[in-house]
Enzyme design. Structure first.
Site, PDB file in Angstrom:
ATOM      1  N   GLY A  90       0.839  -1.199   0.000  1.00  0.00           N
ATOM      2  CA  GLY A  90       0.000   0.000   0.000  1.00  0.00           C
ATOM      3  C   GLY A  90       0.869   1.242   0.000  1.00  0.00           C
ATOM      4  N   ASN A  91       0.298   2.357   0.439  1.00  0.00           N
ATOM      5  CA  ASN A  91       1.079   3.602   0.389  1.00  0.00           C
ATOM      6  C   ASN A  91       1.950   3.768   1.638  1.00  0.00           C
ATOM      7  OD1 ASN A  91      -0.220   5.451   2.431  1.00  0.00           O
ATOM      8  ND2 ASN A  91      -2.016   4.955   1.194  1.00  0.00           N
ATOM      9  N   GLU A 121       5.658  -3.266   1.033  1.00  0.00           N
ATOM     10  CA  GLU A 121       5.710  -3.079  -0.421  1.00  0.00           C
ATOM     11  C   GLU A 121       4.993  -1.769  -0.711  1.00  0.00           C
ATOM     12  OE1 GLU A 121       7.260  -4.918  -2.659  1.00  0.00           O
ATOM     13  OE2 GLU A 121       7.916  -6.513  -1.319  1.00  0.00           O
ATOM     14  N   VAL A 170       0.368   4.709   5.233  1.00  0.00           N
ATOM     15  CA  VAL A 170      -0.196   3.570   5.968  1.00  0.00           C
ATOM     16  C   VAL A 170       0.925   2.583   6.337  1.00  0.00           C
ATOM     17  CG1 VAL A 170      -1.932   1.741   5.953  1.00  0.00           C
ATOM     18  CG2 VAL A 170      -2.416   3.879   4.795  1.00  0.00           C
ATOM     19  N   GLY A 171       1.953   2.527   5.493  1.00  0.00           N
ATOM     20  CA  GLY A 171       3.107   1.672   5.801  1.00  0.00           C
ATOM     21  C   GLY A 171       3.686   2.016   7.170  1.00  0.00           C
ATOM     22  N   CYS A 180       2.005   0.169  -9.277  1.00  0.00           N
ATOM     23  CA  CYS A 180       3.024   0.755  -8.395  1.00  0.00           C
ATOM     24  C   CYS A 180       4.338   0.998  -9.116  1.00  0.00           C
ATOM     25  CB  CYS A 180       3.249  -0.140  -7.182  1.00  0.00           C
ATOM     26  SG  CYS A 180       3.770  -1.804  -7.630  1.00  0.00           S
TER      27      CYS A 180
HETATM   28  P1  NAD Z   1      -5.568   0.880  -0.108  1.00  0.00           P
HETATM   29  O1  NAD Z   1      -6.397   2.056   0.168  1.00  0.00           O
HETATM   30  O2  NAD Z   1      -6.156  -0.340  -0.717  1.00  0.00           O
HETATM   31  O3  NAD Z   1      -4.820   0.491   1.234  1.00  0.00           O
HETATM   32  C1  NAD Z   1      -4.023  -0.674   1.335  1.00  0.00           C
HETATM   33  C2  NAD Z   1      -4.426  -1.438   2.583  1.00  0.00           C
HETATM   34  O4  NAD Z   1      -4.183  -0.645   3.730  1.00  0.00           O
HETATM   35  C3  NAD Z   1      -5.898  -1.807   2.605  1.00  0.00           C
HETATM   36  O5  NAD Z   1      -6.038  -3.172   2.921  1.00  0.00           O
HETATM   37  C4  NAD Z   1      -6.496  -0.900   3.655  1.00  0.00           C
HETATM   38  O6  NAD Z   1      -7.541  -1.520   4.370  1.00  0.00           O
HETATM   39  C5  NAD Z   1      -5.331  -0.625   4.571  1.00  0.00           C
HETATM   40  N1  NAD Z   1      -5.399   0.684   5.194  1.00  0.00           N
HETATM   41  C6  NAD Z   1      -5.688   1.865   4.584  1.00  0.00           C
HETATM   42  N2  NAD Z   1      -5.626   2.867   5.482  1.00  0.00           N
HETATM   43  C7  NAD Z   1      -5.294   2.315   6.669  1.00  0.00           C
HETATM   44  C8  NAD Z   1      -5.068   2.837   7.985  1.00  0.00           C
HETATM   45  N3  NAD Z   1      -5.186   4.124   8.257  1.00  0.00           N
HETATM   46  N4  NAD Z   1      -4.737   1.953   8.954  1.00  0.00           N
HETATM   47  C9  NAD Z   1      -4.613   0.641   8.697  1.00  0.00           C
HETATM   48  N5  NAD Z   1      -4.823   0.111   7.481  1.00  0.00           N
HETATM   49  C10 NAD Z   1      -5.152   0.923   6.482  1.00  0.00           C
HETATM   50  O7  NAD Z   1      -4.379   1.249  -1.068  1.00  0.00           O
HETATM   51  P2  NAD Z   1      -3.629   2.607  -1.395  1.00  0.00           P
HETATM   52  O8  NAD Z   1      -2.948   3.085  -0.202  1.00  0.00           O
HETATM   53  O9  NAD Z   1      -4.484   3.528  -2.150  1.00  0.00           O
HETATM   54  O10 NAD Z   1      -2.559   1.957  -2.401  1.00  0.00           O
HETATM   55  C11 NAD Z   1      -1.875   2.635  -3.343  1.00  0.00           C
HETATM   56  C12 NAD Z   1      -0.406   2.613  -2.976  1.00  0.00           C
HETATM   57  O11 NAD Z   1       0.074   1.271  -2.906  1.00  0.00           O
HETATM   58  C13 NAD Z   1       0.432   3.317  -3.999  1.00  0.00           C
HETATM   59  O12 NAD Z   1       1.395   4.094  -3.333  1.00  0.00           O
HETATM   60  C14 NAD Z   1       1.117   2.183  -4.737  1.00  0.00           C
HETATM   61  O13 NAD Z   1       2.328   2.534  -5.313  1.00  0.00           O
HETATM   62  C15 NAD Z   1       1.284   1.185  -3.624  1.00  0.00           C
HETATM   63  N6  NAD Z   1       1.439  -0.151  -4.166  1.00  0.00           N
HETATM   64  C16 NAD Z   1       2.616  -0.782  -3.995  1.00  0.00           C
HETATM   65  C17 NAD Z   1       2.805  -2.026  -4.554  1.00  0.00           C
HETATM   66  C18 NAD Z   1       4.110  -2.757  -4.417  1.00  0.00           C
HETATM   67  O14 NAD Z   1       4.147  -3.927  -4.758  1.00  0.00           O
HETATM   68  N7  NAD Z   1       5.169  -2.124  -3.947  1.00  0.00           N
HETATM   69  C19 NAD Z   1       1.786  -2.643  -5.254  1.00  0.00           C
HETATM   70  C20 NAD Z   1       0.568  -1.969  -5.389  1.00  0.00           C
HETATM   71  C21 NAD Z   1       0.402  -0.712  -4.842  1.00  0.00           C
END
Ligand code: NAD
Length: 494
Positions: A186-187, A208, A190-191, A242
């Site tokens: 994810g982003n 990731e 949140v990471g 991503c």
């Molecule tokens: P998203 O909104 O689906 O969030 C990802 C996960 O985090 C979800 O399961 C969600 O429930 C959880 N989440 C969201 N907010 C949270 C919080 N405050 N507390 C706890 N959990 C929470 O996805 P997104 O963030 O919109 O994803 C897009 C990002 O992911 C981009 O930055 C993209 O580059 C990155 N990404 C990385 C990869 C990789 O393999 N490196 C792959 C795909 C996407």
């Protein structure tokens, strides 16, 4: 509820059944059956989530899972076998090896842009490594998430691999529980939340994440080929990948040629009106639609630029002469918008890249070996590709993951197995030869210490070195025999 799911998964893991290789193979085969038998259900969920075409679903989502399953199933015995390591004089009579063991219960938090591969590829490694895994797909790709929750229990051991659906509150509740590893995609905002929660239990994490992946285009390369490859990588999945090239760096003289090539390729790929193309997707929701559109404010559109909020449609768009401080250059775009920033030469491109957070991927297009070498030597990124984009993701032998702001840890193929295993150091001695140990016991003497240090200092040949030495020795022996035979034959003929 989340606590009970995790407790149940821990109980299932404690039963010990996931340690058996037979069980792991059965679960892997069941997962393969799921993606084969339910391919059209998966494709229609993705169509509803993100307007993904069925053909794209196979290429971008399912083939990676299938390859990883087949690889893990075939190599499981090798991966789990004890790996002998180099010995010292002190341990020459012992068994010294590394053994991959399951970690326990893994939490896999998935994301919406590739909701199947980004949850199931980590799961393949978790199963192969003998772990239990709690799956938390993204609430944003709601149809895929619901389908995963429905399908997984029909194929896999429900207690060992439960699915928890829901949004932020459910994920945060899960994060309060103790896991043995958290695998998050994810982003980076949140990471950080995930990593903070993991520290409470000293849980290791794989993050990731994303960020802006630069793409340097050197003026001397075949721009038609370069732009075709970039167009494919940037605009597939409507730019929501991503590792999509986030922006182009090129010389001002190259910019207009690049724009012309992009225009031609977009026409070839998606026709006069990409809105009607079955190969061009949509932005996941209106929140992201508004975000991407806002990023373009104040920029000059060189191609595309049309949008329709009711359909979350943004045309494939090229922006020219974008300034480094423009809004579109401040965050990951994650949409079908490609800014071009001009630089005077490769040195300026390198400085531009190095002044910013370490990217997940870096792309270099050039036919000049010196330029390529300079870029490779003077930059860093999770992965780097020369003269192509994205396809490193499909090579399971390559570790996939970020560095710095783009993440930590790696996966795909054996790397997922390694990431989700504990590599246990094993030394198995007998109780014989106690005389050798006397030198290390008190009362210590100088002579005893010298002897102990001698044993500690000297390494024996590693298994690889021993095999190589044995191969050289046997070749020399064979050569010697051949010469002797020739000498005998020749002397007899005279
Ligand atoms: P998203 O909104 O689906 O969030 C990802 C996960 O985090 C979800 O399961 C969600 O429930 C959880 N989440 C969201 N907010 C949270 C919080 N405050 N507390 C706890 N959990 C929470 O996805 P997104 O963030 O919109 O994803 C897009 C990002 O992911 C981009 O930055 C993209 O580059 C990155 N990404 C990385 C990869 C990789 O393999 N490196 C792959 C795909 C996407």
């Amino acid at each position: 509820m989340e606590k009970k799911v995790v407790d149940d998964a821990r109980r299932a893991f404690a039963s010990g059944r996931s340690r058996s290789l037979l069980y792991r193979r059965q679960q892997l085969r069941a997962l393969l059956r799921l993606i084969k038998e339910r391919q059209s259900d998966i494709a229609s969920a993705l169509k509803r989530d993100i307007n993904r075409s069925e053909l794209d679903t196979q290429m971008f989502e399912l083939i990676g899972i299938e390859n990883d399953i087949r690889l893990a199933e075939g190599k499981l015995s090798d991966w789990t076998a004890p790996q002998p390591v180099e010995k010292t004089l002190l341990t020459m009579m012992d068994d010294v090896y590394v053994k991959a063991e399951p970690l326990g219960v893994v939490l896999i938090i998935g994301v919406w842009n590739y909701p199947w591969s980004l949850t199931l590829q980590p799961l393949v490694g978790a199963i192969a490594a003998g772990n239990a895994a709690v799956m938390k797909p993204s609430e944003v790709s709601i149809n895929s998430s619901a389908l995963l929750k429905e399908l997984l229990p029909q194929y896999l051991d429900t207690e060992m691999y439960p699915v928890v659906t829901g949004g932020v509150p459910e994920t945060q509740e899960l994060l309060k529980q103790r896991f043995d590893h958290i695998f998050f995609t994810g982003n980076s905002v949140v990471g950080k939340v995930v990593m903070e929660a993991a520290t409470r239990h000293l849980t290791p994490v794989t993050l990731e994440l994303g960020g802006k992946s630069p793409c340097y285009v050197d003026g001397d390369c075949d721009l038609a080929v370069a732009c075709r490859r970039i167009t494919w990588g940037k605009f597939s999945n409507c730019g929501q990948t991503c590792i999509a090239p986030d922006y182009i760096l090129c010389h001002p003289n190259t910019q207009h040629r690049v724009i012309e090539e992009f225009r031609q390729t977009l026409l070839e790929f998606y026709g006069e009106d990409p809105k009607n193309s079955p190969d061009f997707g949509r932005i996941i929701n209106q929140h992201h639609f508004d975000r991407v559109l806002a990023l373009m404010e104040g920029c000059t559109v060189a191609a595309g630029g049309q949008s329709d909020r009711s359909q979350c449609y943004i045309a494939p768009t090229i922006l020219k002469d974008v300034l480094p401080h423009a809004r579109v250059m401040q965050e990951e775009i994650f949409g079908p918008v490609l800014p071009i920033v001009t630089v005077s030469d490769v040195g300026e491109a390198i400085r531009f890249i190095n002044e910013r957070p370490k990217p997940l991927a870096l792309y270099i297009f050039s036919s000049n070996k010196k330029v390529v070498k300079k870029m490779l030597n003077e930059t860093t990124s999770g992965g780097v590709l020369v003269n192509d984009v994205i396809v490193h993701y499909t090579v399971s032998a390559l570790p996939f993951g970020g560095v710095g702001n783009s993440g930590m840890g790696r996966y795909h193929g054996k790397h997922t197995f390694d990431q989700l295993s504990h590599h246990r150091a094993c030394l198995v001695k007998s109780l014989a030869l106690e005389g050798l140990n006397r030198a290390r016991y008190p009362p210590l003497t100088r002579a005893g210490l010298r002897k102990a240090l001698f044993f500690l200092r000297h390494r024996l040949w590693s298994p690889h070195q021993a095999v190589r030495a044995w191969a050289i020795l046997s070749s020399l022996l064979a050569l010697g025999l051949l010469i002797a035979l020739l000498v005998v034959l020749l002397s007899e003929s005279y």
